[in-house]
Design an enzyme around this catalytic site. Structure first.
Site, mmCIF file in Angstrom:
data_model
loop_
_atom_site.group_PDB
_atom_site.id
_atom_site.type_symbol
_atom_site.label_atom_id
_atom_site.label_comp_id
_atom_site.label_asym_id
_atom_site.label_seq_id
_atom_site.Cartn_x
_atom_site.Cartn_y
_atom_site.Cartn_z
ATOM 1 N N GLU A 1 0.819 -1.216 0.000
ATOM 2 C CA GLU A 1 0.000 0.000 0.000
ATOM 3 C C GLU A 1 0.850 1.262 0.000
ATOM 4 O O GLU A 1 0.524 2.248 -0.664
ATOM 5 C CB GLU A 1 -0.962 -0.006 1.197
ATOM 6 C CG GLU A 1 -2.125 -0.971 1.063
ATOM 7 C CD GLU A 1 -1.740 -2.412 1.377
ATOM 8 O OE1 GLU A 1 -0.610 -2.627 1.870
ATOM 9 O OE2 GLU A 1 -2.554 -3.325 1.134
ATOM 10 N N HIS B 1 -11.841 -5.592 7.512
ATOM 11 C CA HIS B 1 -12.626 -5.405 6.290
ATOM 12 C C HIS B 1 -13.878 -4.577 6.572
ATOM 13 O O HIS B 1 -14.778 -4.523 5.749
ATOM 14 C CB HIS B 1 -13.083 -6.754 5.715
ATOM 15 C CG HIS B 1 -11.991 -7.558 5.080
ATOM 16 N ND1 HIS B 1 -10.671 -7.251 5.185
ATOM 17 C CD2 HIS B 1 -12.056 -8.672 4.311
ATOM 18 C CE1 HIS B 1 -9.954 -8.153 4.527
ATOM 19 N NE2 HIS B 1 -10.760 -9.025 3.986
#
Lengths: 326, 314
Positions: free
Chosen positions: A60, A129
């Site tokens: 990321e 999530h």
């Protein structure tokens, strides 16, 4: 008009942006062949090629850093962070580079990077999530932070975010990805500017301030309250930074009551800023303190418990009751 | 692929005689040296505040690279970047004005010592952050300006940061024209490299299939021809790590040198400045006096300027 899910509306919005501007790139983990875990980038690599829709390693910080480098050279990268909980490895690049570089260079460097983040819970997934990390980014000067609540806004706002010369953190409420609605894909004439809030239901007795996934919940609350004779106004903030404060103030001064609703923990959440601002600006118009409904101060729970964590009809109605009983 | 895997141990004896440098190389080395010394003096005198990190002892790195990098190349620098900037632009006035917050500053005094932006030059003080950004720029260069490269300066301490490896992975995967210049001065602020870096820089580069070249010399005339073919290879999309074994003469920042006196003395044994003065006194003395005077003039002129003005809304 065409009927689209929010996921498809975002997809169509990105497709349009890529057609309009060859400098628009899409990059992220599994965004190409797979089309992203939520299929938001479905088909884009097939149609625009691997040069413009780039499957990256699991990195990321590398994704956002590379996007910054590309933006320095005139590209408009749209980065997908696969899940909300995966944005934290990129926080260094987002907070220390993306947000600050334009200021350090007195605006000579513009970084038109969009960081797309599927956010929030409600899909039976795990903790990382299901998070709502918006306050980390609204706290960071130099970033625009926006979130869509419906397919029509998703289609317009993703294109506006891509066209914007500032870095934009774009939160997509993942449990609304499959909601369908009519979307006008014919042009941009009727689009609300990216930094403006929208009154999505008019009312006279109290204002519900919401964004992203909670807008739909608040509309359900307003419909239920109508049966009790209460007229609730629902404001979809859309842009969290900058905040459309005039729209918020206009509504609350008129209704005299304000309840803020978000999924993120209440403590130090975005609602705290809203409550403070509303109190400062509407003090003599308020019939009750600004109340907040959100998650408790715990990590996001296992999926079997998430209904206890997420604000729902009853919890918001309860807050409305308290605002009226004050 | 990997030119050198095992770093040479530091020489125990006094380093070899330096060769005679071209005037412009020596002048640039001396400009950086006196600029950095003046900064420390100005801080000590209370003329400057905030912080700074000088490159005393490491000046030869950007000087050696200077003609190997063209105007189309990008340079990403770090917290210890004054030498990198001066080697690129020779602009001591703009740099000092930036650090002092005076008119004519490179970034109007907003960026300061560690955050400079000018044309294709960009620095940041946070370790490792520049590598992924340089990778992105290198991706663009590979696609649209073939032959140009992105050069990023890091230190030995930077190798603790994860972003370094994300960028090296991308650089190797995508054949990026990325030149990583490591100034390994053996100490990360106060932590010796041996206590913070497992294995070697060369071994880490090799893990990604990225070439590595070790430079132990401080002689610009030796370093430059050895680097020339390697830099040319980077331009063809073969990323490269060039590790300079250098010796930090000053503190990490200001007054925070925790090394024992003998370690600092040992570092000074390698100082090109004293060595060159000894080896080539006739060449050294006039240029040294000129650089000293030039920096004094810069300080006097920039100090007299009014504060930099800027508007965030401009």
């Amino acid at each position: 008009m065409t009927t689209l899910t929010m996921a498809k509306a975002l997809n169509e919005g990105m497709r349009k942006a890529m057609e309009d501007d060859p400098k628009v790139l899409v990059m992220g983990e599994d965004v190409g062949k797979l089309g992203g875990v939520f299929r938001v980038t479905d088909g884009l690599q097939k149609d625009f090629g691997e040069q413009r829709v780039i499957d990256t390693p699991l990195a990321e910080s590398g994704i956002i850093g590379t996007a910054i480098g590309l933006a320095l050279r005139g590209y408009r990268p749209v980065c997908e962070i696969q899940f909300d909980g995966f944005v934290f490895p990129a926080a260094d690049q987002i907070i220390t580079q993306l947000a600050k570089m334009p200021m350090r260079s007195l605006g000579k460097l513009r970084l038109p990077v969009v960081v797309r983040i599927p956010c929030g819970g409600g899909i039976g997934a795990v903790e990382h999530h299901s998070e709502s990390p918006e306050a980390y980014f609204t706290h960071t000067a130099g970033l625009r932070v926006v979130t869509c609540s419906n397919p029509a806004d998703a289609y317009a706002m993703i294109q506006q975010a891509i066209r914007c010369d500032d870095p934009v953190v774009f939160f997509e409420p993942k449990r609304r990805y499959w909601d369908k609605a009519e979307v006008d894909t014919s042009g941009s004439a009727d689009w609300l500017p990216l930094d403006r809030a929208r009154v999505v239901r008019s009312g006279a007795d109290a204002t519900l301030l919401a964004y992203g996934p909670m807008v739909k919940t608040c509309l359900e609350v307003a419909a239920a309250a109508q049966e009790d004779g209460r007229s609730l106004e629902v404001v979809d903030l859309r842009s969290l930074n900058p905040l459309d404060l005039p729209a918020v103030v206009e509504s609350v001064r008129r209704t005299g009551r304000c309840v803020v609703v978000h999924e993120a923990p209440v403590f130090s959440g975005y609602g705290a800023e809203l409550a403070a601002r509303v109190t400062e600006e509407c003090f003599y118009h308020l019939e009750a303190p600004v109340l907040r409904v959100g998650g408790p101060s715990t990590p996001y729970p296992p999926s079997r418990l998430e209904d206890h964590y997420l604000p729902d009809l009853d919890r918001v109605l309860d807050a409305v009751d308290r605002a009226f009983a004050f | 692929m990997t030119e050198t895997l095992t770093p040479a141990p530091a020489p125990a004896t006094r380093p070899a005689r330096l060769s005679r440098l071209a005037d412009d190389d020596l002048a640039l080395l001396l400009l950086i040296r006196h600029f950095e010394r003046e900064l420390l003096r100005l801080y000590g005198a209370g003329e400057l505040n905030g912080t700074t990190h000088t490159c005393l002892g490491q000046e030869h790195v950007p000087v050696a690279l200077r003609p190997l990098l063209g105007p189309g190349d990008f340079v990403f620098s770090n917290h210890r970047g004054h030498g990198h900037y001066l080697a690129r632009f020779g602009d001591a006035h703009g740099l000092l004005a930036e650090i002092m917050g005076r008119e004519g500053a490179v970034c109007a005094g907003v960026g300061g010592s560690q955050h400079l932006h000018r044309d294709r030059y960009l620095s940041t003080g946070v370790q490792g952050e520049s590598l992924p950004v340089a990778a992105g720029v290198a991706l663009h260069l590979r696609r649209t300006e073939p032959g140009a490269l992105a050069c990023v300066y890091i230190g030995d301490g930077t190798w603790g940061e994860g972003a370094v490896y994300e960028a090296l992975n991308l650089a190797a995967l995508w054949d990026l024209p990325l030149l990583v210049v490591v100034e390994n001065n053996g100490i990360a602020q106060s932590t010796p490299t041996g206590a913070q870096l497992a294995g070697t820089v060369a071994g880490r580069a090799a893990a990604f299939g990225i070439g590595h070249h070790l430079v132990a010399s401080a002689d610009v005339n030796e370093i430059r021809p050895a680097l020339e073919p390697l830099v040319a290879r980077v331009r063809r999309g073969r990323p490269m790590v060039v590790e300079f074994r250098v010796h930090r003469l000053g503190p990490h920042s200001k007054g925070d040198d925790t090394r024992p006196p003998e370690a600092v003395r040992a570092a000074r044994e390698h100082d090109w400045y004293a060595r060159y003065a000894h080896d080539h006194p006739d060449h050294f003395q006039p240029l040294d006096a000129r650089a000293r005077a030039l920096v004094e003039d810069v300080v006097a002129e920039v100090s007299a300027r009014p504060p930099s003005r800027w508007s965030p809304c401009a």
